[in-house]
Motif scaffolding. Structure first.
Motif, PDB file in Angstrom:
ATOM      1  N   ASP A  51     -36.452 -50.737  -1.668  1.00  9.98           N
ATOM      2  CA  ASP A  51     -35.206 -50.619  -0.915  1.00  9.98           C
ATOM      3  C   ASP A  51     -34.168 -51.633  -1.400  1.00  9.98           C
ATOM      4  O   ASP A  51     -34.444 -52.444  -2.292  1.00  9.98           O
ATOM      5  N   TYR A  82     -40.741 -49.889  -0.331  1.00  9.16           N
ATOM      6  CA  TYR A  82     -40.577 -48.900   0.725  1.00  9.16           C
ATOM      7  C   TYR A  82     -41.690 -47.852   0.658  1.00  9.16           C
ATOM      8  O   TYR A  82     -42.206 -47.433   1.675  1.00  9.16           O
ATOM      9  N   TYR A  83     -42.037 -47.440  -0.552  1.00 14.26           N
ATOM     10  CA  TYR A  83     -43.080 -46.429  -0.730  1.00 14.26           C
ATOM     11  C   TYR A  83     -43.796 -46.670  -2.049  1.00 14.26           C
ATOM     12  O   TYR A  83     -43.171 -46.956  -3.060  1.00 14.26           O
ATOM     13  N   LEU A 107     -39.545 -36.962  -0.653  1.00 13.34           N
ATOM     14  CA  LEU A 107     -39.441 -37.112   0.795  1.00 13.34           C
ATOM     15  C   LEU A 107     -39.229 -38.576   1.187  1.00 13.34           C
ATOM     16  O   LEU A 107     -38.430 -38.877   2.079  1.00 13.34           O
ATOM     17  N   ALA A 108     -39.920 -39.487   0.516  1.00  7.02           N
ATOM     18  CA  ALA A 108     -39.751 -40.910   0.802  1.00  7.02           C
ATOM     19  C   ALA A 108     -38.344 -41.377   0.441  1.00  7.02           C
ATOM     20  O   ALA A 108     -37.713 -42.125   1.197  1.00  7.02           O
ATOM     21  N   ASP A 127     -35.944 -40.088   2.986  1.00  2.03           N
ATOM     22  CA  ASP A 127     -36.129 -40.839   4.212  1.00  2.03           C
ATOM     23  C   ASP A 127     -35.414 -42.193   4.128  1.00  2.03           C
ATOM     24  O   ASP A 127     -34.716 -42.592   5.057  1.00  2.03           O
ATOM     25  N   LEU A 128     -35.581 -42.865   3.011  1.00  2.35           N
ATOM     26  CA  LEU A 128     -34.928 -44.154   2.815  1.00  2.35           C
ATOM     27  C   LEU A 128     -33.406 -44.009   2.825  1.00  2.35           C
ATOM     28  O   LEU A 128     -32.704 -44.768   3.493  1.00  2.35           O
ATOM     29  N   HIS A 157     -34.131 -43.501   7.941  1.00  4.31           N
ATOM     30  CA  HIS A 157     -35.183 -43.144   8.900  1.00  4.31           C
ATOM     31  C   HIS A 157     -36.439 -43.934   8.543  1.00  4.31           C
ATOM     32  O   HIS A 157     -37.195 -43.529   7.666  1.00  4.31           O
ATOM     33  N   ASP A 192     -39.284 -44.085   9.693  1.00  2.86           N
ATOM     34  CA  ASP A 192     -40.516 -43.539  10.262  1.00  2.86           C
ATOM     35  C   ASP A 192     -41.362 -42.807   9.216  1.00  2.86           C
ATOM     36  O   ASP A 192     -41.974 -41.792   9.503  1.00  2.86           O
ATOM     37  N   LEU A 193     -41.414 -43.348   8.033  1.00  3.14           N
ATOM     38  CA  LEU A 193     -42.147 -42.733   6.934  1.00  3.14           C
ATOM     39  C   LEU A 193     -43.631 -42.655   7.262  1.00  3.14           C
ATOM     40  O   LEU A 193     -44.260 -43.652   7.575  1.00  3.14           O
ATOM     41  N   SER A 194     -44.182 -41.455   7.218  1.00  3.28           N
ATOM     42  CA  SER A 194     -45.592 -41.263   7.504  1.00  3.28           C
ATOM     43  C   SER A 194     -46.098 -40.062   6.700  1.00  3.28           C
ATOM     44  O   SER A 194     -45.528 -38.979   6.785  1.00  3.28           O
ATOM     45  N   PHE A 195     -47.157 -40.285   5.914  1.00  6.79           N
ATOM     46  CA  PHE A 195     -47.713 -39.227   5.090  1.00  6.79           C
ATOM     47  C   PHE A 195     -49.214 -39.121   5.282  1.00  6.79           C
ATOM     48  O   PHE A 195     -49.860 -40.049   5.770  1.00  6.79           O
TER      49      PHE A 195
END
Length: 80
Positions: free
Chosen positions: A22, A28-29, A49-50, A53-54, A58, A60-63
């Motif tokens: 980030d 971040y991912y 998707l990550a 999201d960044l 948002h 609330d990143l969840s995989f």
């Protein structure tokens, strides 16, 4: 971009994996690009998707476990 120092700092130890950092230089991912071998499954396009999201703020990143379980080749300098 490939930089072994960045890979080490982010915990990347196999390929293919993506690392998204980030604006505050925090990881971040870190994980797979996609569940599908050829990155054709849009529902499991984890790196995209990550990044989306960044960029949309948002946190609330969840995989699923498929996003972070390595399945490729180990990097040659890995000591894990």
């Amino acid at each position: 971009m490939f930089d072994s120092a960045i890979a080490r700092e982010c915990g990347v130890y196999s390929t293919p994996q993506a690392a998204i950092i980030d604006a505050g230089h925090k990881l971040y991912y870190r994980g797979n690009y996609n569940k599908s071998r050829y990155c054709t499954n849009k529902k499991s396009d984890f790196a995209r998707l990550a990044l989306e999201d960044l960029l949309s703020n948002h946190p609330d990143l969840s995989f699923s476990p498929y996003a972070v379980k390595a399945y490729g080749c180990q990097l040659p300098t890995c000591t894990k």
